[in-house]
Write a protein that holds these residues in place. Structure first.
Motif, PDB file in Angstrom:
ATOM      1  N   GLU A 211       0.814  -1.213   0.000  1.00 48.14           N
ATOM      2  CA  GLU A 211       0.000   0.000   0.000  1.00 48.14           C
ATOM      3  C   GLU A 211       0.848   1.264   0.000  1.00 48.14           C
ATOM      4  O   GLU A 211       0.315   2.370   0.090  1.00 48.14           O
ATOM      5  N   GLY A 212       2.171   1.108  -0.058  1.00 41.83           N
ATOM      6  CA  GLY A 212       3.045   2.272  -0.078  1.00 41.83           C
ATOM      7  C   GLY A 212       3.854   2.394   1.204  1.00 41.83           C
ATOM      8  O   GLY A 212       4.004   1.428   1.951  1.00 41.83           O
ATOM      9  N   ALA A 213       4.352   3.573   1.442  1.00 40.96           N
ATOM     10  CA  ALA A 213       5.207   3.829   2.595  1.00 40.96           C
ATOM     11  C   ALA A 213       4.367   4.347   3.757  1.00 40.96           C
ATOM     12  O   ALA A 213       3.497   5.219   3.588  1.00 40.96           O
ATOM     13  N   VAL A 214       4.644   3.802   4.934  1.00 39.67           N
ATOM     14  CA  VAL A 214       3.963   4.222   6.155  1.00 39.67           C
ATOM     15  C   VAL A 214       5.018   4.732   7.131  1.00 39.67           C
ATOM     16  O   VAL A 214       5.965   4.006   7.463  1.00 39.67           O
ATOM     17  N   GLN A 215       4.843   5.960   7.575  1.00 34.97           N
ATOM     18  CA  GLN A 215       5.823   6.565   8.486  1.00 34.97           C
ATOM     19  C   GLN A 215       5.264   6.628   9.897  1.00 34.97           C
ATOM     20  O   GLN A 215       4.100   6.992  10.096  1.00 34.97           O
ATOM     21  N   GLN A 216       6.105   6.286  10.870  1.00 33.65           N
ATOM     22  CA  GLN A 216       5.737   6.357  12.274  1.00 33.65           C
ATOM     23  C   GLN A 216       6.832   7.103  13.036  1.00 33.65           C
ATOM     24  O   GLN A 216       8.021   6.919  12.761  1.00 33.65           O
ATOM     25  N   LEU A 217       6.430   7.912  13.992  1.00 31.20           N
ATOM     26  CA  LEU A 217       7.359   8.695  14.793  1.00 31.20           C
ATOM     27  C   LEU A 217       7.340   8.203  16.231  1.00 31.20           C
ATOM     28  O   LEU A 217       6.266   7.935  16.796  1.00 31.20           O
ATOM     29  N   TYR A 218       8.519   8.086  16.829  1.00 38.45           N
ATOM     30  CA  TYR A 218       8.646   7.634  18.212  1.00 38.45           C
ATOM     31  C   TYR A 218       9.626   8.554  18.946  1.00 38.45           C
ATOM     32  O   TYR A 218      10.698   8.856  18.411  1.00 38.45           O
ATOM     33  N   PRO A 219       9.278   8.953  20.151  1.00 36.29           N
ATOM     34  CA  PRO A 219      10.264   9.724  20.931  1.00 36.29           C
ATOM     35  C   PRO A 219      11.435   8.853  21.383  1.00 36.29           C
ATOM     36  O   PRO A 219      12.561   9.321  21.553  1.00 36.29           O
ATOM     37  N   GLU A 220      11.148   7.539  21.548  1.00 37.24           N
ATOM     38  CA  GLU A 220      12.202   6.603  21.987  1.00 37.24           C
ATOM     39  C   GLU A 220      11.830   5.205  21.525  1.00 37.24           C
ATOM     40  O   GLU A 220      10.653   4.824  21.519  1.00 37.24           O
ATOM     41  N   LEU A 221      12.853   4.433  21.121  1.00 40.88           N
ATOM     42  CA  LEU A 221      12.604   3.085  20.612  1.00 40.88           C
ATOM     43  C   LEU A 221      13.806   2.206  20.913  1.00 40.88           C
ATOM     44  O   LEU A 221      14.956   2.629  20.752  1.00 40.88           O
ATOM     45  N   GLN A 222      13.558   0.988  21.384  1.00 43.26           N
ATOM     46  CA  GLN A 222      14.633   0.041  21.659  1.00 43.26           C
ATOM     47  C   GLN A 222      15.142  -0.564  20.350  1.00 43.26           C
ATOM     48  O   GLN A 222      14.363  -0.837  19.433  1.00 43.26           O
ATOM     49  N   TRP A 223      16.449  -0.784  20.303  1.00 46.47           N
ATOM     50  CA  TRP A 223      17.092  -1.307  19.079  1.00 46.47           C
ATOM     51  C   TRP A 223      17.920  -2.523  19.442  1.00 46.47           C
ATOM     52  O   TRP A 223      18.853  -2.451  20.242  1.00 46.47           O
ATOM     53  N   GLU A 224      17.564  -3.673  18.865  1.00 49.03           N
ATOM     54  CA  GLU A 224      18.296  -4.912  19.121  1.00 49.03           C
ATOM     55  C   GLU A 224      19.336  -5.127  18.026  1.00 49.03           C
ATOM     56  O   GLU A 224      19.011  -5.169  16.844  1.00 49.03           O
ATOM     57  N   THR A 225      20.577  -5.266  18.431  1.00 48.18           N
ATOM     58  CA  THR A 225      21.679  -5.475  17.491  1.00 48.18           C
ATOM     59  C   THR A 225      22.834  -6.151  18.211  1.00 48.18           C
ATOM     60  O   THR A 225      22.944  -6.080  19.447  1.00 48.18           O
ATOM     61  N   GLY A 226      23.686  -6.804  17.429  1.00 49.42           N
ATOM     62  CA  GLY A 226      24.874  -7.434  17.999  1.00 49.42           C
ATOM     63  C   GLY A 226      26.011  -6.467  18.235  1.00 49.42           C
ATOM     64  O   GLY A 226      27.048  -6.836  18.800  1.00 49.42           O
ATOM     65  N   LEU A 227      25.825  -5.217  17.803  1.00 45.79           N
ATOM     66  CA  LEU A 227      26.873  -4.215  17.986  1.00 45.79           C
ATOM     67  C   LEU A 227      26.913  -3.753  19.435  1.00 45.79           C
ATOM     68  O   LEU A 227      25.891  -3.496  20.062  1.00 45.79           O
ATOM     69  N   SER A 228      28.113  -3.625  19.948  1.00 47.85           N
ATOM     70  CA  SER A 228      28.331  -3.074  21.282  1.00 47.85           C
ATOM     71  C   SER A 228      29.218  -1.839  21.148  1.00 47.85           C
ATOM     72  O   SER A 228      29.855  -1.639  20.107  1.00 47.85           O
ATOM     73  N   PRO A 229      29.282  -0.976  22.165  1.00 47.40           N
ATOM     74  CA  PRO A 229      30.189   0.177  22.087  1.00 47.40           C
ATOM     75  C   PRO A 229      31.632  -0.219  21.809  1.00 47.40           C
ATOM     76  O   PRO A 229      32.355   0.492  21.106  1.00 47.40           O
ATOM     77  N   GLU A 230      32.048  -1.360  22.353  1.00 46.65           N
ATOM     78  CA  GLU A 230      33.421  -1.810  22.124  1.00 46.65           C
ATOM     79  C   GLU A 230      33.664  -2.118  20.654  1.00 46.65           C
ATOM     80  O   GLU A 230      34.694  -1.736  20.078  1.00 46.65           O
ATOM     81  N   LEU A 231      32.688  -2.795  20.024  1.00 44.63           N
ATOM     82  CA  LEU A 231      32.832  -3.104  18.598  1.00 44.63           C
ATOM     83  C   LEU A 231      32.753  -1.837  17.750  1.00 44.63           C
ATOM     84  O   LEU A 231      33.476  -1.695  16.757  1.00 44.63           O
TER      85      LEU A 231
END
Length: 353
Positions: A211-231
């Motif tokens: 149906e096309g592009a849907v945009q959503q806005l969040y003041p804060e959102l959790q992000w799961e990734t294997g990256l750490s500050p050390e990496l």
């Protein structure tokens, strides 16, 4: 003999440090000129000077082998030109003792270089890159030219600025499916690492569907990734700017992600073997002084040293990419130029003997 060792060591060390100061000075001047073109916004002349000062330790380490070669040729050449080496030999000092007297101060410089490469240069380089990126990202659009890209599984990420304390600025994440079709994107002004999780702030998330592009806005959102500050602290730097342990750690991470780690493996072996590289360069310089360059002018000795250094670096630059193209272990690309130095030095010393 102790006094003689100190005299030779002082002469050679002084020449190496002088050559190193000249080469690093020229390199930093070139870096300064390049950075002046980037001045805009918060990245002013003072910030440029800070950046150049912070990258200086990495430049020192990079040119240490070359400076050791040219400096050793210059230092021993001065002793040869004033006939001091002839007097030492006439007094019963063997060639082996003279070689040991030259190598001892070089070992100290090698140790200082290792400490610089492992602890000082990566830290200062990271601070320099993060401060520059942070100053420039305010005047950048979504992507800063000095930002960094990374891939993890089916996600491609771009960060405008990476801070050493686990804070990111200008986070862009592009999501792809297994058919490599773009299915969405996420942009956040800032991300911070707290309690083992990344928290995105001021988030704009776009989902692509039938149906096309849907945009959503969040003041804060959790992000799961294997990256750490050390990496990320490793990722923000080029392979040649990383510490030995950092190179090994990030190469292992890339292998776990199924990505090519050839650049990092090559840089790892180059840095790990640099002490042997310096000794090989010094051995070549010693063999030249006791062999074909014992009766030539100082200018010619320096010229030969520069040419040998250029040939050595060119050989490294050729063999390094070749190891990734033809699939042989990067350690052989690092060892081959070193072995050639020792073979040439040994042959010249044997001819002299």
């Amino acid at each position: 003999m102790l006094i003689l060792n100190r005299y030779i060591g002082r002469t050679v060390t002084g020449a190496i440090l002088l050559v190193l100061m000249v080469i690093v000075g020229i390199d930093l001047l070139s870096e300064l000129i390049d950075e002046l073109k980037e001045i805009r916004g918060d990245y002013n002349f003072v910030e440029v000077l800070k950046y150049v000062a912070l990258v200086a330790p990495g430049s020192i380490y990079q040119y240490l082998p070359f400076a050791s070669l040219v400096g050793c040729l210059a230092g021993l050449g001065m002793l040869a030109s004033s006939s001091e080496l002839v007097v030492m030999r006439a007094a019963g000092v063997s060639t082996l003792r003279l070689v040991v007297a030259v190598i001892r101060p070089t070992l100290l410089l090698t140790l200082i270089g290792l400490v610089t490469a492992e602890y000082i240069a990566p830290a200062t380089q990271q601070i320099a890159e993060s401060q520059r990126a942070l100053a420039l990202q305010k005047s950048a659009a979504i992507h800063s030219r000095h930002g960094m890209w990374h891939r993890e599984s089916n996600e491609f990420m771009h960060f405008n600025a990476v801070q050493p304390n686990g804070v990111l600025y200008g986070v862009s994440i592009y999501h792809f499916d297994d058919q490599r079709q773009l299915v969405g994107s996420t942009f956040a002004e800032r991300a911070s690492y707290l309690g083992g999780l990344w928290s995105l702030e001021d988030v704009r998330k776009v989902s692509l569907g039938e149906e096309g592009a849907v945009q959503q806005l969040y003041p804060e959102l959790q992000w799961e990734t294997g990256l750490s500050p050390e990496l990320l602290n490793i990722l923000v730097l080029e392979p040649d700017d990383l510490s030995i342990s950092g190179l090994w750690q990030y190469a292992d991470y890339l292998r776990q992600q199924g990505l090519n780690a050839g650049d990092y493996q090559l840089a790892f072996w180059n840095k790990l073997l640099q002490p042997i590289t310096i000794l090989g360069m010094v051995f070549v310089a010693i063999s030249f002084i006791f062999g074909p360059l014992r009766n030539v002018t100082m200018g010619f000795r320096v010229f030969v040293g520069v040419m040998v250094g250029i040939v050595f670096r060119t050989l490294q630059d050729i063999l390094g990419p070749s190891s990734m193209v033809y699939g042989f272990d990067p350690i052989y690309a690092s060892l081959t130029p070193i072995a050639i130095c020792f073979v040439i030095g040994t042959l010249l010393m044997m001819r002299r003997a």
